[in-house]
Motif scaffolding. Structure first.
Motif, PDB file in Angstrom:
ATOM      1  N   GLU A 113       0.826  -1.209   0.000  1.00  0.00           N
ATOM      2  CA  GLU A 113       0.000   0.000   0.000  1.00  0.00           C
ATOM      3  C   GLU A 113       0.859   1.256   0.000  1.00  0.00           C
ATOM      4  OE1 GLU A 113      -3.898   1.810  -0.026  1.00  0.00           O
ATOM      5  OE2 GLU A 113      -3.014  -0.098  -0.659  1.00  0.00           O
TER       6      GLU A 113
ATOM      7  N   ARG B 196       1.823   1.438  -3.641  1.00  0.00           N
ATOM      8  CA  ARG B 196       0.679   1.704  -4.509  1.00  0.00           C
ATOM      9  C   ARG B 196       0.231   3.151  -4.427  1.00  0.00           C
ATOM     10  NH1 ARG B 196      -4.625   2.231  -4.659  1.00  0.00           N
ATOM     11  NH2 ARG B 196      -4.857   2.133  -2.391  1.00  0.00           N
TER      12      ARG B 196
ATOM     13  N   THR C 198       0.985  -7.119  -3.598  1.00  0.00           N
ATOM     14  CA  THR C 198       2.197  -6.355  -3.317  1.00  0.00           C
ATOM     15  C   THR C 198       3.174  -6.452  -4.476  1.00  0.00           C
ATOM     16  OG1 THR C 198       1.971  -6.567  -0.936  1.00  0.00           O
ATOM     17  CG2 THR C 198       4.188  -6.183  -1.765  1.00  0.00           C
TER      18      THR C 198
ATOM     19  N   ALA D 256       1.926  -4.219  -7.239  1.00  0.00           N
ATOM     20  CA  ALA D 256       2.171  -2.795  -6.982  1.00  0.00           C
ATOM     21  C   ALA D 256       3.633  -2.442  -7.215  1.00  0.00           C
ATOM     22  CB  ALA D 256       1.752  -2.453  -5.554  1.00  0.00           C
TER      23      ALA D 256
ATOM     24  N   GLU E 175       4.332  -2.435 -11.004  1.00  0.00           N
ATOM     25  CA  GLU E 175       3.748  -1.257 -11.647  1.00  0.00           C
ATOM     26  C   GLU E 175       4.583  -0.005 -11.342  1.00  0.00           C
ATOM     27  OE1 GLU E 175       1.639   2.276 -12.365  1.00  0.00           O
ATOM     28  OE2 GLU E 175       2.033   1.590 -10.311  1.00  0.00           O
TER      29      GLU E 175
END
Length: 259
Positions: free
Chosen positions: A57, A60, A96, A99, A102
């Motif tokens: 998170e 992200r 995870t 993310a 990316e």
């Protein structure tokens, strides 16, 4: 960190989590973890899965500060059903890794490690977090544990980097890792060139990948060296050999036990 290394870490987060899931599948989740006695096997699994989701998170959202747990979606599994825990671990690792992929390695995000505030830091950190806690889970579940040599070596490298950073930041335990003319040598007996020399100076310690005569040497298979170094295997185990001043090794292990 280059893109290929970053992608490898992403792959390993998923793969190692799969090994963790296999280790605990069918085991007594209420069993105590010998190397983390305050935790049950379920607690350990929830810790690993929560760490994955928290780091994911941060990446992200491109967070610029630490996130409270309550801001992390599905930070804990919904209920005690082992099947729910298994699916939650798998989904968290995949999310995870996604993310991190990316973002790519160079994306700037918050981290507690001053020298590296990037997504690459979290890819490596979550991989090694899983390497170590997989050992905890395997021990508690009484299943075999083996680690790829490059990951075992990387785990030692990373911990030395973290302890050196903690010393530079004034951590009181790490600050004691000093004192001239003393040294610690780690020597893997099964992997060529897997050796570390830690030297204690008056202002702190330094380390490098090298062979050298030392005050104390720890010898054995690379995975076992890593486990001793991370306090998952006792240094008096018959799987390793301590030559020289064993008290210096104990001193290192005691003063680098934070975190």
């Amino acid at each position: 960190m280059d893109l290929q290394a970053h992608e490898r870490y992403c792959d390993e987060i998923v793969r190692l989590t799969g090994e963790l899931r296999s280790a605990i599948r069918g085991a007594d989740l209420d069993a105590s973890v010998p190397t983390c006695p305050e935790w049950t096997l379920r607690d350990l699994a929830v810790h690993v899965g929560g760490a994955h989701r928290w780091a994911g998170e941060i990446v992200r959202t491109r967070a610029t500060e630490a996130l409270p747990d309550e801001q992390v979606p599905a930070f804990t599994p919904d209920g005690d059903d082992p099947a729910v825990l298994d699916a939650w671990l798998a989904d968290g690792a995949a999310g995870t890794a996604g993310a991190l992929r990316e973002a790519g390695p160079e994306t700037e995000v918050w981290s507690w490690y001053g020298p590296d505030r990037s997504a690459a830091f979290w890819a490596r950190r979550m991989t090694i977090e899983t390497v170590v806690h997989l050992a905890d889970a395997a021990l508690a579940a009484k299943v075999p544990y083996a680690m790829a040599p490059d990951l075992a070596a990387d785990t030692i490298d990373e911990w030395l980097e973290i302890v050196a950073f903690a010393q530079s930041e004034g951590d009181p335990e790490a600050a004691e890792l000093r004192g001239g003319d003393r040294s610690l040598h780690l020597h893997a007996t099964d992997v060529p060139d897997a050796e570390w020399l830690i030297e204690f100076g008056e202002d702190g310690f330094t380390w490098r990948r090298a062979h050298g005569k030392a005050t104390v040497a720890l010898r054995g298979p690379l995975t076992d060296l890593m486990l001793v170094f991370n306090r998952r295997l006792a240094p008096d185990s018959d799987r390793v050999e301590v030559l020289g001043d064993a008290e210096l090794l104990d001193f290192w292990l005691a003063r680098s036990s934070f975190g």
